[in-house]
Write a protein that holds these residues in place. Sequence first.
Motif, short mmCIF file in Angstrom:
data_model
loop_
_atom_site.label_atom_id
_atom_site.label_comp_id
_atom_site.label_asym_id
_atom_site.label_seq_id
_atom_site.Cartn_x
_atom_site.Cartn_y
_atom_site.Cartn_z
N GLU A 1 0.79 -1.23 0.00
CA GLU A 1 0.00 0.00 0.00
C GLU A 1 0.82 1.29 0.00
O GLU A 1 0.27 2.36 -0.17
N GLN A 2 2.14 1.19 0.20
CA GLN A 2 2.92 2.43 0.25
C GLN A 2 4.39 2.20 -0.06
O GLN A 2 4.89 1.08 -0.01
N ASP A 3 5.06 3.29 -0.39
CA ASP A 3 6.51 3.31 -0.52
C ASP A 3 7.08 3.78 0.82
O ASP A 3 6.48 4.63 1.49
N TYR A 4 8.21 3.24 1.20
CA TYR A 4 8.85 3.67 2.44
C TYR A 4 9.27 5.13 2.34
O TYR A 4 9.70 5.59 1.29
N PHE A 5 9.18 5.84 3.46
CA PHE A 5 9.71 7.19 3.55
C PHE A 5 11.20 7.04 3.81
O PHE A 5 11.61 6.59 4.88
N ILE A 6 12.00 7.36 2.82
CA ILE A 6 13.45 7.19 2.92
C ILE A 6 14.06 8.45 3.51
O ILE A 6 13.89 9.54 2.97
N ASP A 7 14.76 8.29 4.63
CA ASP A 7 15.48 9.40 5.25
C ASP A 7 16.76 8.84 5.86
O ASP A 7 17.12 7.71 5.63
N GLU A 8 17.44 9.58 6.65
CA GLU A 8 18.68 9.11 7.26
C GLU A 8 18.47 8.62 8.69
O GLU A 8 19.41 8.42 9.42
N PHE A 9 17.21 8.41 9.07
CA PHE A 9 16.92 8.01 10.44
C PHE A 9 16.17 6.67 10.47
O PHE A 9 16.78 5.63 10.61
N GLN A 10 14.84 6.71 10.30
CA GLN A 10 14.06 5.48 10.39
C GLN A 10 14.42 4.49 9.29
O GLN A 10 14.65 3.33 9.57
N PHE A 11 14.42 4.93 8.04
CA PHE A 11 14.74 4.04 6.93
C PHE A 11 15.95 4.57 6.18
O PHE A 11 15.85 5.16 5.12
N ARG A 12 17.11 4.35 6.74
CA ARG A 12 18.37 4.70 6.09
C ARG A 12 18.78 3.52 5.23
O ARG A 12 18.78 2.38 5.70
N ARG A 13 19.09 3.76 3.99
CA ARG A 13 19.42 2.65 3.10
C ARG A 13 20.29 3.12 1.95
O ARG A 13 19.85 3.89 1.12
N PRO A 14 21.50 2.63 1.87
CA PRO A 14 22.38 2.99 0.76
C PRO A 14 22.15 2.12 -0.48
O PRO A 14 22.51 2.50 -1.58
N GLU A 15 21.55 0.93 -0.31
CA GLU A 15 21.38 0.01 -1.43
C GLU A 15 20.28 0.48 -2.38
O GLU A 15 19.44 1.30 -2.01
N PRO A 16 20.26 -0.02 -3.60
CA PRO A 16 19.24 0.37 -4.57
C PRO A 16 17.83 0.02 -4.09
O PRO A 16 17.63 -0.96 -3.37
N ILE A 17 16.87 0.80 -4.52
CA ILE A 17 15.46 0.54 -4.23
C ILE A 17 14.95 -0.41 -5.31
O ILE A 17 15.21 -0.21 -6.49
N PRO A 18 14.20 -1.45 -4.92
CA PRO A 18 13.70 -2.37 -5.94
C PRO A 18 12.68 -1.68 -6.86
O PRO A 18 12.01 -0.73 -6.46
N MET A 19 12.60 -2.16 -8.08
CA MET A 19 11.63 -1.65 -9.05
C MET A 19 10.22 -1.89 -8.51
O MET A 19 9.96 -2.92 -7.90
N ARG A 20 9.33 -0.91 -8.75
CA ARG A 20 7.95 -1.02 -8.28
C ARG A 20 7.01 -0.94 -9.48
O ARG A 20 7.27 -0.22 -10.44
N GLY B 1 -3.98 2.48 -5.12
CA GLY B 1 -4.13 1.20 -5.80
C GLY B 1 -3.07 0.18 -5.45
O GLY B 1 -3.14 -0.97 -5.85
N GLY B 2 -2.05 0.59 -4.71
CA GLY B 2 -0.99 -0.31 -4.28
C GLY B 2 0.11 -0.49 -5.31
O GLY B 2 -0.01 -0.05 -6.45
N ALA B 3 1.18 -1.14 -4.90
CA ALA B 3 2.32 -1.38 -5.78
C ALA B 3 2.94 -2.74 -5.45
O ALA B 3 2.98 -3.16 -4.30
N ALA B 4 3.39 -3.40 -6.49
CA ALA B 4 4.12 -4.66 -6.34
C ALA B 4 5.61 -4.38 -6.50
O ALA B 4 6.00 -3.34 -7.03
N THR B 5 6.42 -5.30 -6.06
CA THR B 5 7.87 -5.16 -6.13
C THR B 5 8.45 -6.20 -7.09
O THR B 5 8.05 -7.36 -7.07
N VAL B 6 9.39 -5.75 -7.92
CA VAL B 6 10.08 -6.65 -8.85
C VAL B 6 11.43 -7.00 -8.23
O VAL B 6 12.20 -6.11 -7.89
N LEU B 7 11.68 -8.30 -8.09
CA LEU B 7 12.93 -8.77 -7.51
C LEU B 7 13.60 -9.75 -8.47
O LEU B 7 12.92 -10.43 -9.24
N GLN B 8 14.92 -9.82 -8.40
CA GLN B 8 15.67 -10.72 -9.27
C GLN B 8 16.59 -11.60 -8.43
O GLN B 8 17.19 -11.15 -7.48
N LEU B 9 16.67 -12.86 -8.84
CA LEU B 9 17.56 -13.82 -8.20
C LEU B 9 18.43 -14.44 -9.28
O LEU B 9 17.92 -15.16 -10.15
#
Length: 149
Positions: free
Chosen positions: A66-85, A110-118
């Motif tokens: 139902e949502q995209d994460y709120f990316i900041d330097e506190f709660q959701f700090r993340r240097p890695e790439p964001i997956p395709m939505r 309307g929501g979003a799905a995530t594309v992941l690769q292995l």
Amino acid sequence: MSQWDTYPKQATVPLTGRARGLVLLMAGSTNHMQSRFENGEVVVTYADGSLETLQLVNPTNWWLIEQDYFIDEFQFRRPEPIPMRVDLKTGRIRVIDVTAFRGRGGTVPGGAATVLQLPLQSGKELKSMTVRALANEVVIGLMSATLVR
């Protein structure tokens, strides 16, 4: 899949042939209490018994439907790439740049799905794929799986 009794904890589908990768379209739920550890996993088993595993970790690669994460330097700090939505209401595909997305996030109408690769070992014969829920209060949905031959 989920740890809740109303869903199976895991599902396994047979695979055949060889492939150099697996592309998954997934959607589900998680919450802040399931952050920074494995919410679930996708395990590909080869005919020889060896495995490839994709860990589903919130917020690295397991995002809410139902949502995209709120990316900041506190709660959701993340240097890695964001997956395709993929926005489910419109079909719009979003490739999100971490730097440009900083300070943004929120509800996706309307929501979003995530594309992941292995990545897979193309020289090995495939046997099966298992999707498994590991964390409580998480629902993992597999919408599609495509083998890259």
